[in-house]
Design a protein around this motif. Structure first.
Motif, PDB file in Angstrom:
ATOM      1  N   TRP A 194       5.570 -31.395  48.271  1.00  0.00           N
ATOM      2  CA  TRP A 194       5.340 -30.794  49.619  1.00  0.00           C
ATOM      3  C   TRP A 194       5.071 -29.232  49.114  1.00  0.00           C
ATOM      4  CZ3 TRP A 194      10.395 -31.946  52.820  1.00  0.00           C
ATOM      5  CH2 TRP A 194      10.411 -33.505  52.914  1.00  0.00           C
ATOM      6  N   ARG A 195       4.915 -28.854  47.946  1.00  0.00           N
ATOM      7  CA  ARG A 195       4.357 -27.516  47.599  1.00  0.00           C
ATOM      8  C   ARG A 195       2.909 -27.211  47.982  1.00  0.00           C
ATOM      9  NH1 ARG A 195       8.416 -26.356  43.739  1.00  0.00           N
ATOM     10  NH2 ARG A 195      10.323 -26.196  45.108  1.00  0.00           N
ATOM     11  N   ALA A 196       2.425 -27.565  49.007  1.00  0.00           N
ATOM     12  CA  ALA A 196       1.080 -27.278  49.500  1.00  0.00           C
ATOM     13  C   ALA A 196       0.946 -26.016  50.247  1.00  0.00           C
ATOM     14  CB  ALA A 196       0.450 -28.361  50.288  1.00  0.00           C
ATOM     15  N   ASP A 197       0.717 -24.935  49.636  1.00  0.00           N
ATOM     16  CA  ASP A 197       0.822 -23.659  50.217  1.00  0.00           C
ATOM     17  C   ASP A 197      -0.161 -23.511  51.002  1.00  0.00           C
ATOM     18  OD1 ASP A 197       2.942 -22.795  48.834  1.00  0.00           O
ATOM     19  OD2 ASP A 197       1.699 -22.057  47.245  1.00  0.00           O
ATOM     20  N   LEU A 198      -0.018 -22.979  52.407  1.00  0.00           N
ATOM     21  CA  LEU A 198      -0.792 -22.563  53.522  1.00  0.00           C
ATOM     22  C   LEU A 198      -1.205 -20.948  53.388  1.00  0.00           C
ATOM     23  CD1 LEU A 198      -2.383 -24.107  55.924  1.00  0.00           C
ATOM     24  CD2 LEU A 198      -0.363 -23.508  57.166  1.00  0.00           C
ATOM     25  N   SER A 199      -2.466 -20.514  53.571  1.00  0.00           N
ATOM     26  CA  SER A 199      -2.520 -19.379  53.715  1.00  0.00           C
ATOM     27  C   SER A 199      -2.343 -18.810  54.923  1.00  0.00           C
ATOM     28  CB  SER A 199      -4.010 -18.857  53.288  1.00  0.00           C
ATOM     29  OG  SER A 199      -4.990 -19.313  54.014  1.00  0.00           O
ATOM     30  N   LEU A 200      -2.116 -17.386  55.016  1.00  0.00           N
ATOM     31  CA  LEU A 200      -1.962 -16.750  56.468  1.00  0.00           C
ATOM     32  C   LEU A 200      -3.168 -17.062  57.424  1.00  0.00           C
ATOM     33  CD1 LEU A 200      -0.318 -15.375  58.535  1.00  0.00           C
ATOM     34  CD2 LEU A 200      -1.313 -13.024  57.198  1.00  0.00           C
TER      35      LEU A 200
END
Ligand SMILES: [Zn+2]
Length: 254
Positions: free
Chosen positions: A189-195
């Motif tokens: 689940w470590r899919a980072d989402l940018s601002l």
């Protein structure tokens, strides 16, 4: 479902295949009867009156009569052919993708007016020249909404806290949207989402299509949002749409 009397409906052709020597079976979306499988008998004969009007992704007005397996097409007139939408291969491939999403998420025999209106509007936008990627994101977001699976992009899906701009976010489709930084998450689940991507996702929920068409955006942010929405739709559908492979090929060839 209507009785044996012939009836008339608007319909958008989602897909079709050839049957036997001269027939064609089409899957169409209608506002009042949901998804229908219809057969156009003898349509591939040069003398057929139904002829070339039964193109994929066209909006038709069709007269149907009940058959044993399929509804039979008795008359067709073309409402909107959306010819400009077919001029560019990317736009045509996107039209197929949108149709596949509609086909996979609609039911036979149920009312489908909101989905019908959504697909019709998306084709109008493609035909008017809006960037296919933006039409597709707008459509995916609204389709998810129609299905009762609107992605959560304002609050954390776990603790319901409003997301703050200075924190970091993770995109977790299986939980329904954005997870805040306070929670441990398994590596998958470590899919980072940018601002920036988060802001664009919010824009797809809030802004109308015309305003979205006019946004100036870095290509990297559009790619990120495409990837996260793809992942979200895969979760909603429980599989990858077949048309995506073709769409990717078309775009790679450009
Ligand atoms: Zn949280």
């Amino acid at each position: 479902m209507p009785s044996r009397r012939p009836y008339v409906t608007d319909a958008i052709v989602l897909s079709r295949f050839e049957l036997g020597e001269a027939d064609r079976v089409l899957t169409v979306l209608t506002p009042d009867y949901g998804k229908l499988r219809i057969i156009a008998k003898g349509v591939r004969r040069p003398t057929s009156r139904l002829g070339g009007s039964l193109e994929p992704f066209a909006e038709l007005r069709i007269a149907l009569s009940r058959g044993r397996t399929f509804e039979h097409v008795t008359q067709v007139s073309v409402g909107h052919a959306w010819l400009r939408m077919r001029d560019s291969l990317e736009s045509a491939a996107t039209a197929w993708y949108l149709a596949e999403l509609a086909e996979r998420t609609s039911l036979e025999g149920g009312v489908a007016a909101p989905l019908y209106t959504l697909l019709r509007r998306a084709y109008e936008l493609l035909d008017a020249g809006m960037a296919p990627g933006r039409v597709a994101r707008w459509y995916e977001m609204h389709l998810a909404d129609e299905l009762g699976q609107r992605p959560e992009v304002d609050r954390c899906v776990e603790c319901d806290r409003m997301l703050e701009v200075e924190e970091s976010f993770r995109w977790v489709p299986v939980l329904g949207g954005v997870l805040c930084q306070r929670h441990p998450a398994p590596p998958a689940w470590r899919a980072d989402l940018s601002l920036e991507a988060l802001k664009l996702l919010k824009a797809y929920q809030r802004m109308d299509a015309e305003a979205l068409a006019g946004l100036r955006l870095p290509a990297s942010v559009e790619r990120e949002v495409e990837a996260v929405m793809r992942e979200f739709m895969r979760h909603v559908l429980d599989r990858d749409p077949k048309s995506l492979a073709f769409l990717d090929e078309v775009r790679a060839g450009h």
